[in-house]
Motif scaffolding. Structure first.
Motif, short mmCIF file in Angstrom:
data_model
loop_
_atom_site.label_atom_id
_atom_site.label_comp_id
_atom_site.label_asym_id
_atom_site.label_seq_id
_atom_site.Cartn_x
_atom_site.Cartn_y
_atom_site.Cartn_z
N SER A 123 0.84 -1.20 0.00
CA SER A 123 0.00 0.00 0.00
C SER A 123 0.87 1.25 0.00
CB SER A 123 -0.91 0.00 1.23
OG SER A 123 -1.62 1.22 1.32
N VAL A 124 0.34 2.32 -0.60
CA VAL A 124 1.07 3.58 -0.59
C VAL A 124 0.99 4.20 0.79
CG1 VAL A 124 0.73 4.04 -3.02
CG2 VAL A 124 -1.01 4.78 -1.41
N LYS A 125 0.00 3.77 1.59
CA LYS A 125 -0.13 4.26 2.95
C LYS A 125 0.59 3.29 3.89
CE LYS A 125 -4.47 6.74 2.29
NZ LYS A 125 -5.83 6.98 2.82
N PRO A 126 0.83 3.70 5.13
CA PRO A 126 1.46 2.79 6.08
C PRO A 126 0.74 1.45 6.12
CG PRO A 126 1.30 4.99 7.01
CD PRO A 126 0.54 5.01 5.71
N GLY A 127 1.49 0.35 6.17
CA GLY A 127 0.90 -0.98 6.08
C GLY A 127 0.45 -1.57 7.38
N ARG A 128 0.23 -0.76 8.42
CA ARG A 128 -0.11 -1.31 9.73
C ARG A 128 -1.39 -2.12 9.68
NH1 ARG A 128 -2.95 -0.13 14.25
NH2 ARG A 128 -3.81 1.80 13.43
N TYR A 129 -2.42 -1.57 9.02
CA TYR A 129 -3.69 -2.29 8.96
C TYR A 129 -3.52 -3.63 8.27
CZ TYR A 129 -5.70 2.34 9.96
OH TYR A 129 -6.01 3.55 10.52
N ARG A 130 -2.84 -3.59 7.13
CA ARG A 130 -2.64 -4.80 6.36
C ARG A 130 -1.81 -5.80 7.14
NH1 ARG A 130 0.08 -2.73 2.79
NH2 ARG A 130 2.10 -3.63 3.26
N ASP A 131 -0.74 -5.34 7.76
CA ASP A 131 0.13 -6.24 8.51
C ASP A 131 -0.62 -6.86 9.70
OD1 ASP A 131 2.11 -5.51 6.78
OD2 ASP A 131 3.09 -4.11 8.15
N THR A 132 -1.46 -6.06 10.34
CA THR A 132 -2.24 -6.57 11.47
C THR A 132 -3.20 -7.65 11.01
OG1 THR A 132 -2.11 -4.46 12.66
CG2 THR A 132 -3.90 -5.96 13.27
N MET A 133 -3.89 -7.42 9.88
CA MET A 133 -4.84 -8.41 9.39
C MET A 133 -4.14 -9.69 8.94
SD MET A 133 -7.91 -6.40 7.40
CE MET A 133 -7.09 -4.90 6.90
N ILE A 134 -2.97 -9.57 8.33
CA ILE A 134 -2.22 -10.75 7.90
C ILE A 134 -1.80 -11.56 9.12
CG2 ILE A 134 -0.10 -11.56 6.82
CD1 ILE A 134 -0.32 -9.20 4.89
N ARG A 135 -1.33 -10.89 10.16
CA ARG A 135 -0.94 -11.59 11.39
C ARG A 135 -2.14 -12.29 12.01
NH1 ARG A 135 1.16 -7.63 13.62
NH2 ARG A 135 -0.59 -6.93 14.90
N ASN A 136 -3.28 -11.59 12.03
CA ASN A 136 -4.49 -12.19 12.59
C ASN A 136 -4.95 -13.38 11.75
OD1 ASN A 136 -4.51 -10.23 14.58
ND2 ASN A 136 -6.01 -8.94 13.55
#
Length: 223
Positions: A123-136
């Motif tokens: 993502s062009v934005k910080p990947g925190r949301y994506r990284d959190t969902m992948i971990r979950n």
């Protein structure tokens, strides 16, 4: 779509897939991964066997069931998913071209879908949301593996009685009570245990007569 995602956020807040993402952040997180929400009537097919699987799904409301039916019409029920539960994550992750299971709405339901490729896309934005969902998602898949291991233990029992007792024992441990409701009808329980319905009903009656269990419809008590 923004309003739909807001409504979905209300229902999915705090669920496994979105653990670590606040209610205020959830609509933005869903938008970043291209989430969509679709409605299904009772008995309508959400995901048909033989169709490609590219998305991870989460139940917003209602309940869906995963099942497989062979060419002879015999059904095997793999499980159910209610509000906040995720399904098809393993199928999407291994990029299976065709689903070997059918997912069907048990009641009127709304289901959120996230294309796995979109979730993994930088993502062009910080990947925190994506990284959190992948971990979950990894944790959800590990939990699913444990559930399948439990079902394998039930199905490995040879006698119908042993399968029933193994299943009821698991429900008692899951609910931390010797009195509980099971989420399956008699036919559905027979499909889950891979036994004949009449044989199941007869065995349940014998077990009640012997003082092992008591039940009324889906309400069971271990004696």
């Amino acid at each position: 779509m923004a309003r739909v995602l807001e409504e979905a956020a209300d229902a999915l807040e705090g669920t496994w897939l979105f653990k670590g993402i606040s209610r205020e952040e959830l609509p933005e997180a869903l938008d970043l991964v291209g989430a969509t929400v679709n409605s299904y009537a009772a008995d309508e097919v959400v995901l048909a066997a033989g169709s490609p699987v590219t998305s991870v799904y989460a139940v917003v409301s209602g309940r869906v069931r995963m099942l497989e039916e062979d060419v002879f019409g015999n059904r095997t029920i793999f499980g159910e998913a209610g509000p906040g539960n995720v399904f098809a994550e393993a199928l999407a992750a291994v990029r299976i071209q065709e689903s070997f299971v059918t997912v069907q709405a048990v009641e009127d339901s709304r289901v959120l879908g996230i294309t796995l490729g979109q979730l993994l896309k930088p993502s062009v934005k910080p990947g925190r949301y994506r990284d959190t969902m992948i971990r979950n998602l990894v944790q959800i898949m590990a939990k699913r593996n444990m559930q399948l291991h439990r079902k394998l233990g039930v199905l490995s029992c040879r006698r119908t009685r042993d399968k029933v007792m193994s299943y009821l024992d698991g429900m008692a441990k899951q609910t931390h009570s010797r009195t509980f409701d099971i989420p399956l009808s008699r036919q559905e329980l027979a499909d889950y245990l891979c036994v004949d319905r009449s044989a199941l009903s007869s065995e349940l009656s014998r077990m009640r007569q012997e003082g092992l269990i008591d039940f009324k419809r889906n309400h069971f008590r271990l004696l």
